[in-house]
Design an enzyme around this catalytic site. Structure first.
Site, PDB file in Angstrom:
ATOM      1  N   GLY A 197      -3.748  -1.846  -3.496  1.00 51.71           N
ATOM      2  CA  GLY A 197      -4.110  -2.769  -2.826  1.00 51.71           C
ATOM      3  C   GLY A 197      -3.864  -3.005  -1.675  1.00 51.71           C
ATOM      4  O   GLY A 197      -3.256  -2.332  -1.101  1.00 51.71           O
ATOM      5  N   SER A 198      -3.620  -4.501  -1.178  1.00 51.41           N
ATOM      6  CA  SER A 198      -3.355  -4.635   0.153  1.00 51.41           C
ATOM      7  C   SER A 198      -1.932  -4.755   0.134  1.00 51.41           C
ATOM      8  O   SER A 198      -1.393  -5.298  -0.894  1.00 51.41           O
ATOM      9  CB  SER A 198      -4.100  -5.965   0.457  1.00 51.41           C
ATOM     10  OG  SER A 198      -3.724  -7.075  -0.428  1.00 51.41           O
ATOM     11  N   PRO A 199      -1.279  -4.747   1.337  1.00 56.61           N
ATOM     12  CA  PRO A 199       0.287  -4.852   1.501  1.00 56.61           C
ATOM     13  C   PRO A 199       0.540  -6.484   1.080  1.00 56.61           C
ATOM     14  O   PRO A 199       1.745  -6.766   0.373  1.00 56.61           O
ATOM     15  CB  PRO A 199       0.639  -4.816   2.965  1.00 56.61           C
ATOM     16  CG  PRO A 199      -0.715  -3.739   3.556  1.00 56.61           C
ATOM     17  CD  PRO A 199      -1.812  -4.415   2.666  1.00 56.61           C
ATOM     18  N   VAL A 201      -0.855  -8.325  -1.355  1.00 52.06           N
ATOM     19  CA  VAL A 201      -0.565  -8.466  -2.731  1.00 52.06           C
ATOM     20  C   VAL A 201       0.474  -7.734  -3.148  1.00 52.06           C
ATOM     21  O   VAL A 201       1.214  -7.948  -4.013  1.00 52.06           O
ATOM     22  CB  VAL A 201      -1.975  -8.261  -3.409  1.00 52.06           C
ATOM     23  CG1 VAL A 201      -1.920  -8.338  -5.129  1.00 52.06           C
ATOM     24  CG2 VAL A 201      -3.287  -9.189  -2.878  1.00 52.06           C
ATOM     25  N   GLY A 202       0.689  -6.442  -2.406  1.00 49.91           N
ATOM     26  CA  GLY A 202       1.740  -5.554  -2.781  1.00 49.91           C
ATOM     27  C   GLY A 202       3.069  -6.099  -3.000  1.00 49.91           C
ATOM     28  O   GLY A 202       3.979  -6.144  -3.857  1.00 49.91           O
ATOM     29  N   GLU A 219       0.462   1.581  -3.446  1.00 51.18           N
ATOM     30  CA  GLU A 219      -0.390   2.391  -2.700  1.00 51.18           C
ATOM     31  C   GLU A 219      -1.011   1.376  -1.990  1.00 51.18           C
ATOM     32  O   GLU A 219      -2.145   0.647  -2.515  1.00 51.18           O
ATOM     33  CB  GLU A 219      -1.444   3.147  -3.558  1.00 51.18           C
ATOM     34  CG  GLU A 219      -0.810   4.266  -4.454  1.00 51.18           C
ATOM     35  CD  GLU A 219      -0.264   5.508  -3.528  1.00 51.18           C
ATOM     36  OE1 GLU A 219      -0.648   5.565  -2.556  1.00 51.18           O
ATOM     37  OE2 GLU A 219       0.226   6.333  -4.185  1.00 51.18           O
ATOM     38  N   CYS A 253      -9.240   3.185   2.415  1.00 45.83           N
ATOM     39  CA  CYS A 253      -7.695   2.908   2.745  1.00 45.83           C
ATOM     40  C   CYS A 253      -7.271   3.906   3.780  1.00 45.83           C
ATOM     41  O   CYS A 253      -6.367   3.676   4.604  1.00 45.83           O
ATOM     42  CB  CYS A 253      -6.833   2.775   1.490  1.00 45.83           C
ATOM     43  SG  CYS A 253      -6.650   4.565   0.729  1.00 45.83           S
TER      44      CYS A 253
HETATM   45  P1  NAD Z   1      -6.449  -6.592  -2.989  1.00 44.84           P
HETATM   46  O1  NAD Z   1      -4.733  -6.314  -2.824  1.00 44.84           O
HETATM   47  O2  NAD Z   1      -6.962  -7.758  -2.644  1.00 44.84           O
HETATM   48  O3  NAD Z   1      -6.475  -6.479  -4.747  1.00 44.84           O
HETATM   49  C1  NAD Z   1      -5.988  -5.333  -5.276  1.00 44.84           C
HETATM   50  C2  NAD Z   1      -5.827  -5.777  -6.916  1.00 44.84           C
HETATM   51  O4  NAD Z   1      -4.871  -6.850  -6.760  1.00 44.84           O
HETATM   52  C3  NAD Z   1      -7.094  -6.430  -7.556  1.00 44.84           C
HETATM   53  O5  NAD Z   1      -7.167  -5.879  -8.811  1.00 44.84           O
HETATM   54  C4  NAD Z   1      -6.975  -7.704  -7.487  1.00 44.84           C
HETATM   55  O6  NAD Z   1      -7.446  -8.604  -8.650  1.00 44.84           O
HETATM   56  C5  NAD Z   1      -5.480  -8.076  -7.627  1.00 44.84           C
HETATM   57  N1  NAD Z   1      -4.811  -9.233  -6.924  1.00 44.84           N
HETATM   58  C6  NAD Z   1      -5.439  -9.881  -5.882  1.00 44.84           C
HETATM   59  N2  NAD Z   1      -4.571 -10.736  -5.664  1.00 44.84           N
HETATM   60  C7  NAD Z   1      -3.596 -11.026  -6.442  1.00 44.84           C
HETATM   61  C8  NAD Z   1      -2.421 -11.848  -6.580  1.00 44.84           C
HETATM   62  N3  NAD Z   1      -2.451 -12.943  -5.820  1.00 44.84           N
HETATM   63  N4  NAD Z   1      -1.797 -11.512  -7.578  1.00 44.84           N
HETATM   64  C9  NAD Z   1      -1.955 -10.694  -8.473  1.00 44.84           C
HETATM   65  N5  NAD Z   1      -2.961  -9.729  -8.434  1.00 44.84           N
HETATM   66  C10 NAD Z   1      -3.995  -9.895  -7.330  1.00 44.84           C
HETATM   67  O7  NAD Z   1      -7.009  -5.282  -2.467  1.00 44.84           O
HETATM   68  P2  NAD Z   1      -8.364  -5.149  -2.355  1.00 44.84           P
HETATM   69  O8  NAD Z   1      -9.244  -5.898  -1.288  1.00 44.84           O
HETATM   70  O9  NAD Z   1      -8.824  -4.694  -3.736  1.00 44.84           O
HETATM   71  O10 NAD Z   1      -8.610  -3.486  -1.665  1.00 44.84           O
HETATM   72  C11 NAD Z   1      -8.421  -3.448  -0.249  1.00 44.84           C
HETATM   73  C12 NAD Z   1      -6.804  -3.041   0.136  1.00 44.84           C
HETATM   74  O11 NAD Z   1      -6.494  -1.993  -0.797  1.00 44.84           O
HETATM   75  C13 NAD Z   1      -6.838  -2.402   1.479  1.00 44.84           C
HETATM   76  O12 NAD Z   1      -5.661  -3.003   2.148  1.00 44.84           O
HETATM   77  C14 NAD Z   1      -6.817  -1.010   1.279  1.00 44.84           C
HETATM   78  O13 NAD Z   1      -6.141  -0.148   2.415  1.00 44.84           O
HETATM   79  C15 NAD Z   1      -5.687  -0.791  -0.047  1.00 44.84           C
HETATM   80  N6  NAD Z   1      -6.107   0.506  -0.361  1.00 44.84           N
HETATM   81  C16 NAD Z   1      -5.094   1.245  -0.585  1.00 44.84           C
HETATM   82  C17 NAD Z   1      -5.353   2.610  -1.048  1.00 44.84           C
HETATM   83  C18 NAD Z   1      -4.436   3.404  -1.256  1.00 44.84           C
HETATM   84  O14 NAD Z   1      -4.374   4.523  -1.987  1.00 44.84           O
HETATM   85  N7  NAD Z   1      -2.975   3.500  -0.664  1.00 44.84           N
HETATM   86  C19 NAD Z   1      -6.395   2.869  -1.752  1.00 44.84           C
HETATM   87  C20 NAD Z   1      -7.348   1.801  -1.717  1.00 44.84           C
HETATM   88  C21 NAD Z   1      -7.265   0.507  -0.992  1.00 44.84           C
END
Ligand code: NAD
Length: 474
Positions: A197-199, A201-202, A219, A253
């Site tokens: 997901g996003s940095p 939330v990471g 990731e 991503c």
């Molecule tokens: P996101 O970080 O918003 O959400 C990812 C997951 O985290 C979802 O399941 C969501 O429910 C959960 N989440 C969201 N907010 C949260 C919180 N506050 N606490 C706990 N969990 C939470 O990301 P997104 O919008 O779903 O995806 C897009 C991002 O992911 C982009 O930055 C993209 O570059 C990245 N991405 C990376 C890869 C990779 O393989 N490196 C692949 C796909 C997407």
């Protein structure tokens, strides 16, 4: 058709977690043959659900069925096949060499499952990014809880059915929900958290993992640059950039985020990109069945606002620019004269807008890349070996693809993942298996005496001599 995902209750989540913990030792003891049987079952059920998956993704963001086959289902099935081919070898003890001072011993690494793992997935490749890590988690002998994104509810619903059919809940379970569910899960003492997901939330995930000292694979995303130098094959570069940028409507991503092109080739490249876009999506991409949509209104507004912000700051849209809120449609858009401090050049775009910046010497491009966080991917189009070396040696990126885009993701023999802001840890193939395992060191004394036996206190003069000799010669 709209659908929403409701959060799973805390009690249900706790029950699943406890059941998996109780079952974890049994799952850890499974043989390669048993794990392969599980992977085959997943493969079979996945293929049985192929049409449902295609329909779900069409409903979620109008993803074209062929793209679902190639970028969702195929990625998982090929990961399964590669894992099946290699798992026996991966699970065997990995013998390592013995240094001279340890003469009389043997050492090896035994890969053991981490235990109960949590896989949190994003919406952009919902099926691929939920099930591909699951393949590695199963291969390594873990129990797993999956939490797909709330933004792709149709895909989540199909995945829940697949998981239910393929596994007992005390082995693999899928939990639907949004931030509340994710937070409940993150409060539990999982042994490993695999987050995509996003940095932003990471960072939340890593903080939660710290409470239990859970290991993490993150990731993440970021701004992946694409550099085209003066020696590049312009037609091929244009075709591959146009494709890599617009698969999944740029919601990838590793999509080329911004383009740095040698001034002498800029005009030709942009013209060619436009031609290739027309060839793929026709004169009117809004009518093309092969052009997806932005996943939801919030992300549509985000991409549109970034584009507007750049245009207000003096940028020019030389192709595309049209947007239609009701259909969450944004045309493939090429933008030049972009301010380096604009949102388009400082935030991950994650949509079909490509800012283009010209450079006169390669170092300028390298400097732009290095002025930002380390990207997940860096693309380079060049026929010049020195230029390729210069870019590779003077920039950092999780992954790099030379003279193409996206395909580094598809080679199972390459680790996939970022560096710092774009991620921590690697996945795919062996690297995925490794991420979901603890590399346990085993040292076995074989000879009846060990060199260390000679060096115990009291430290007499000859023992000191032996220590001196050891420091000097070994
Ligand atoms: P996101 O970080 O918003 O959400 C990812 C997951 O985290 C979802 O399941 C969501 O429910 C959960 N989440 C969201 N907010 C949260 C919180 N506050 N606490 C706990 N969990 C939470 O990301 P997104 O919008 O779903 O995806 C897009 C991002 O992911 C982009 O930055 C993209 O570059 C990245 N991405 C990376 C890869 C990779 O393989 N490196 C692949 C796909 C997407």
């Amino acid at each position: 058709m709209t659908a929403t995902v409701t959060d799973t209750s805390k009690e249900a989540i706790r029950r699943i977690f406890d059941a998996q913990r109780a079952n974890q030792q049994a799952v850890a003891q499974t043989t390669a043959r048993e794990r392969i049987a599980k992977l085959r079952r997943l493969h079979k059920i996945l293929m049985r659900y192929r049409q449902e998956i295609r329909d779900a993704l069409y409903q979620d963001f109008r993803k074209p069925p062929t793209e679902v086959d190639l970028t969702e289902i195929y990625i998982i099935t090929s990961e399964i096949k590669h894992t099946i081919r290699n798992l026996r070898r991966w699970m065997k003890p990995h013998h390592v060499a013995t240094p001279l001072p340890l003469l009389g011993s043997r050492s090896y690494i035994q890969y053991q499952p981490r235990g109960v793992v949590l896989i949190i997935a994003p919406w952009n490749f919902p099926v691929n990014l939920t099930f591909t890590p699951l393949v590695s988690a199963i291969a390594a002998g873990n129990c797993a809880v999956l939490k797909p994104s709330e933004n792709t509810p149709h895909s989540s619903a199909v995945m829940r059915r697949i998981v239910k059919e393929a596994f007992p809940e005390n082995e693999v379970a899928l939990v639907e929900g949004a931030v509340e569910t994710s937070t409940t899960l993150l409060n539990l003492p999982f042994n490993h958290i695999f987050f995509t997901g996003s940095p932003a939330v990471g960072k939340i995930v890593m903080q939660a993992a710290a409470k239990h000292l859970a290991s993490v694979t993150l990731e993440l995303g970021g701004k992946s640059p694409t550099i085209v130098d003066e020696t590049a094959d312009i037609d091929k570069a244009a075709a591959r950039i146009a494709w890599g940028k617009h698969v999944n409507m740029g919601q990838t991503c590793i999509a080329p985020d911004y383009l740095l092109v040698h001034e002498s080739r800029k005009e030709a490249l942009l013209k060619k990109i436009e031609q290739h876009l027309k060839a793929s999506y026709s004169e009117d991409p809004q009518q093309s069945p092969d052009y997806p949509r932005i996943v939801n209104r919030k992300h549509f507004e985000r991409v549109r606002a970034s584009l507007q912000d750049a245009l207000d700051g003096g940028a020019r849209a030389i192709a595309g620019g049209q947007a239609e809120a009701a259909g969450r449609y944004i045309a493939p858009t090429l933008v030049t004269d972009v301010d380096k401090d604009s949102r388009l050049m400082t935030e991950e775009i994650f949509g079909p807008v490509l800012p283009v910046i010209g450079f006169r010497n390669l170092q300028e491009a390298v400097d732009i890349v290095n002025s930002k966080e380390k990207p997940l991917a860096l693309y380079l189009f060049s026929k010049n070996r020195n230029n390729i070396r210069q870019v590779l040696n003077h920039t950092r990126a999780g992954t790099t693809c030379i003279n193409n885009t996206l395909l580094q993701f598809n080679n199972h023999h390459l680790p996939f993942g970022g560096d710092n802001n774009s991620g921590i840890g690697k996945s795919h193939g062996w690297f995925g298996f490794e991420a979901f395992s603890n590399a346990r060191s085993v040292y076995k004394q074989v000879w009846p005496f060990s060199t260390a036996d000679l060096l115990k206190p009291p430290y007499t003069a000859w023992k000191q001599k032996l220590a001196d000799w050891t420091l000097r010669w070994l």
